[in-house]
Write a protein that holds these residues in place. Structure first.
Motif, PDB file in Angstrom:
ATOM      1  N   ALA A  42       0.833  -1.205   0.000  1.00 44.04           N
ATOM      2  CA  ALA A  42       0.000   0.000   0.000  1.00 44.04           C
ATOM      3  C   ALA A  42       0.866   1.252   0.000  1.00 44.04           C
ATOM      4  N   LEU A  43       1.925   1.243   0.786  1.00 41.86           N
ATOM      5  CA  LEU A  43       2.821   2.394   0.834  1.00 41.86           C
ATOM      6  C   LEU A  43       3.512   2.601  -0.513  1.00 41.86           C
ATOM      7  N   SER A  44       3.934   1.529  -1.131  1.00 45.74           N
ATOM      8  CA  SER A  44       4.571   1.619  -2.446  1.00 45.74           C
ATOM      9  C   SER A  44       3.613   2.221  -3.472  1.00 45.74           C
ATOM     10  N   GLU A  45       2.370   1.767  -3.460  1.00 44.33           N
ATOM     11  CA  GLU A  45       1.380   2.295  -4.409  1.00 44.33           C
ATOM     12  C   GLU A  45       1.082   3.768  -4.119  1.00 44.33           C
ATOM     13  N   LEU A  46       0.995   4.141  -2.849  1.00 39.44           N
ATOM     14  CA  LEU A  46       0.768   5.533  -2.466  1.00 39.44           C
ATOM     15  C   LEU A  46       1.897   6.411  -3.001  1.00 39.44           C
ATOM     16  N   LEU A  47       3.136   5.967  -2.822  1.00 38.16           N
ATOM     17  CA  LEU A  47       4.280   6.730  -3.334  1.00 38.16           C
ATOM     18  C   LEU A  47       4.239   6.845  -4.853  1.00 38.16           C
ATOM     19  N   GLU A  48       3.895   5.758  -5.524  1.00 37.67           N
ATOM     20  CA  GLU A  48       3.806   5.783  -6.988  1.00 37.67           C
ATOM     21  C   GLU A  48       2.795   6.831  -7.446  1.00 37.67           C
ATOM     22  N   ILE A  49       1.680   6.929  -6.746  1.00 34.42           N
ATOM     23  CA  ILE A  49       0.658   7.914  -7.109  1.00 34.42           C
ATOM     24  C   ILE A  49       1.176   9.332  -6.879  1.00 34.42           C
ATOM     25  N   ILE A  50       1.862   9.548  -5.762  1.00 38.23           N
ATOM     26  CA  ILE A  50       2.368  10.891  -5.460  1.00 38.23           C
ATOM     27  C   ILE A  50       3.450  11.308  -6.450  1.00 38.23           C
ATOM     28  N   VAL A  51       4.412  10.439  -6.717  1.00 38.46           N
ATOM     29  CA  VAL A  51       5.520  10.830  -7.592  1.00 38.46           C
ATOM     30  C   VAL A  51       5.085  10.916  -9.054  1.00 38.46           C
ATOM     31  N   ASP A  52       4.047  10.192  -9.424  1.00 35.13           N
ATOM     32  CA  ASP A  52       3.410  10.320 -10.745  1.00 35.13           C
ATOM     33  C   ASP A  52       4.414  10.352 -11.887  1.00 35.13           C
ATOM     34  N   GLY A  53       5.368   9.434 -11.847  1.00 31.17           N
ATOM     35  CA  GLY A  53       6.323   9.336 -12.940  1.00 31.17           C
ATOM     36  C   GLY A  53       7.487  10.304 -12.877  1.00 31.17           C
ATOM     37  N   ASP A  98      14.658   5.347  -7.269  1.00 28.90           N
ATOM     38  CA  ASP A  98      14.438   6.439  -6.319  1.00 28.90           C
ATOM     39  C   ASP A  98      13.226   6.161  -5.427  1.00 28.90           C
ATOM     40  N   ILE A  99      12.167   5.650  -6.035  1.00 29.77           N
ATOM     41  CA  ILE A  99      10.969   5.315  -5.262  1.00 29.77           C
ATOM     42  C   ILE A  99      11.291   4.196  -4.273  1.00 29.77           C
ATOM     43  N   GLN A 100      12.041   3.214  -4.723  1.00 25.45           N
ATOM     44  CA  GLN A 100      12.421   2.107  -3.842  1.00 25.45           C
ATOM     45  C   GLN A 100      13.277   2.604  -2.684  1.00 25.45           C
ATOM     46  N   ALA A 101      14.181   3.537  -2.933  1.00 26.72           N
ATOM     47  CA  ALA A 101      15.006   4.098  -1.861  1.00 26.72           C
ATOM     48  C   ALA A 101      14.132   4.825  -0.840  1.00 26.72           C
ATOM     49  N   MET A 102      13.154   5.583  -1.325  1.00 24.59           N
ATOM     50  CA  MET A 102      12.223   6.264  -0.417  1.00 24.59           C
ATOM     51  C   MET A 102      11.458   5.240   0.415  1.00 24.59           C
ATOM     52  N   LEU A 153       9.241  13.192   0.816  1.00 23.25           N
ATOM     53  CA  LEU A 153       8.422  13.888  -0.183  1.00 23.25           C
ATOM     54  C   LEU A 153       8.770  15.358  -0.358  1.00 23.25           C
ATOM     55  N   GLU A 154       9.624  15.878   0.505  1.00 20.85           N
ATOM     56  CA  GLU A 154       9.994  17.288   0.389  1.00 20.85           C
ATOM     57  C   GLU A 154      10.721  17.531  -0.933  1.00 20.85           C
ATOM     58  N   ASP A 155      10.896  18.757  -1.278  1.00 21.21           N
ATOM     59  CA  ASP A 155      11.584  19.152  -2.514  1.00 21.21           C
ATOM     60  C   ASP A 155      10.785  18.810  -3.765  1.00 21.21           C
ATOM     61  N   GLY A 156       9.561  19.274  -3.812  1.00 20.61           N
ATOM     62  CA  GLY A 156       8.801  19.191  -5.039  1.00 20.61           C
ATOM     63  C   GLY A 156       7.624  18.234  -5.063  1.00 20.61           C
ATOM     64  N   LEU A 157       7.455  17.413  -4.015  1.00 19.08           N
ATOM     65  CA  LEU A 157       6.315  16.510  -3.969  1.00 19.08           C
ATOM     66  C   LEU A 157       5.355  16.849  -2.830  1.00 19.08           C
ATOM     67  N   LEU A 192      -0.032  16.818  -4.656  1.00 22.77           N
ATOM     68  CA  LEU A 192      -0.878  16.821  -5.842  1.00 22.77           C
ATOM     69  C   LEU A 192      -1.113  15.386  -6.259  1.00 22.77           C
ATOM     70  N   VAL A 193      -2.361  15.051  -6.533  1.00 19.96           N
ATOM     71  CA  VAL A 193      -2.728  13.702  -6.935  1.00 19.96           C
ATOM     72  C   VAL A 193      -3.509  13.808  -8.239  1.00 19.96           C
ATOM     73  N   ARG A 194      -3.172  12.952  -9.183  1.00 20.35           N
ATOM     74  CA  ARG A 194      -3.958  12.909 -10.425  1.00 20.35           C
ATOM     75  C   ARG A 194      -5.405  12.637 -10.052  1.00 20.35           C
ATOM     76  N   SER A 195      -6.302  13.437 -10.561  1.00 19.56           N
ATOM     77  CA  SER A 195      -7.714  13.358 -10.171  1.00 19.56           C
ATOM     78  C   SER A 195      -8.302  11.975 -10.400  1.00 19.56           C
ATOM     79  N   GLN A 196      -7.915  11.298 -11.485  1.00 18.01           N
ATOM     80  CA  GLN A 196      -8.478   9.975 -11.739  1.00 18.01           C
ATOM     81  C   GLN A 196      -7.961   8.935 -10.746  1.00 18.01           C
ATOM     82  N   LYS A 197      -6.900   9.259  -9.993  1.00 21.55           N
ATOM     83  CA  LYS A 197      -6.352   8.337  -8.994  1.00 21.55           C
ATOM     84  C   LYS A 197      -6.715   8.748  -7.570  1.00 21.55           C
ATOM     85  N   LEU A 198      -7.499   9.808  -7.422  1.00 20.76           N
ATOM     86  CA  LEU A 198      -7.800  10.353  -6.105  1.00 20.76           C
ATOM     87  C   LEU A 198      -8.479   9.336  -5.195  1.00 20.76           C
ATOM     88  N   SER A 199      -9.479   8.660  -5.677  1.00 23.34           N
ATOM     89  CA  SER A 199     -10.207   7.702  -4.848  1.00 23.34           C
ATOM     90  C   SER A 199      -9.269   6.609  -4.319  1.00 23.34           C
TER      91      SER A 199
END
Length: 163
Positions: free
Chosen positions: A5-16, A22-26, A66-70, A137-144
């Motif tokens: 769940a945490l991995s998916e949450l991060l993927e949504i926040i970083v949005d590519g 980098d995501i794995q390190a976080m 998440l600091e520095d731009g996220l 910021l979250v992509r609106s289609q991924k908000l739910s």
């Protein structure tokens, strides 16, 4: 800790905006803080974490990652929007920062939300520290899905408003 769940949450926040490594390190930092808070703090003597914040260490570490731009923190909407402009780049958003001058906080928030919609939703994320606003910021289609993941991880999150 729900690593998936945490991995998916991060993927949504970083949005590519970050690569998998980098995501794995976080994710690894947050998991280390969740697995053994005492050991994590012993290895990070510079940490500003304080137990009286009533926030688990792993959430604190997540916010640091998440600091520095996220993650955007500010006391007012124009300062928050200035950070968002910086994250996007000068010519990506149409609403100039000066477009918020003289507006009430509510009116300024609505203008920012209108600028970001329908692509993004501004989401109040976790417990704010040192600022009135703490958002992602979250992509609106991924908000739910994002809100479901935050709830499962017991991280307060809701679309931004003045309530």
């Amino acid at each position: 800790m729900q690593k998936k769940a945490l991995s998916e949450l991060l993927e949504i926040i970083v949005d590519g905006s970050l690569d998998h490594d980098d995501i794995q390190a976080m994710l690894n930092e947050v998991i280390a803080a969740a697995d053994d808070a005492a050991a994590y703090l012993a290895n990070d003597p510079q940490s500003a974490y304080r137990p009286e914040l009533n926030l688990p260490l792993w959430q604190w570490v997540l916010l640091e990652q998440l600091e520095d731009g996220l993650l955007f923190r500010a006391d007012d909407i124009p300062a928050l929007y200035a950070q968002i402009i910086d994250a996007f780049g000068d010519d990506e958003l149409e609403l100039p920062l000066a477009g918020l001058d003289g507006l009430s906080e509510q009116a300024a928030l609505y203008k920012v939300q209108d600028e970001l919609e329908p692509t993004f939703t501004l989401v109040n994320f976790s417990q704010p520290f040192g600022a009135r606003w703490q958002t992602v910021l979250v992509r609106s289609q991924k908000l739910s899905r994002f809100l479901d993941l935050a709830k499962a991880l017991e991280i307060p999150a809701r679309p931004s408003d003045l309530a």
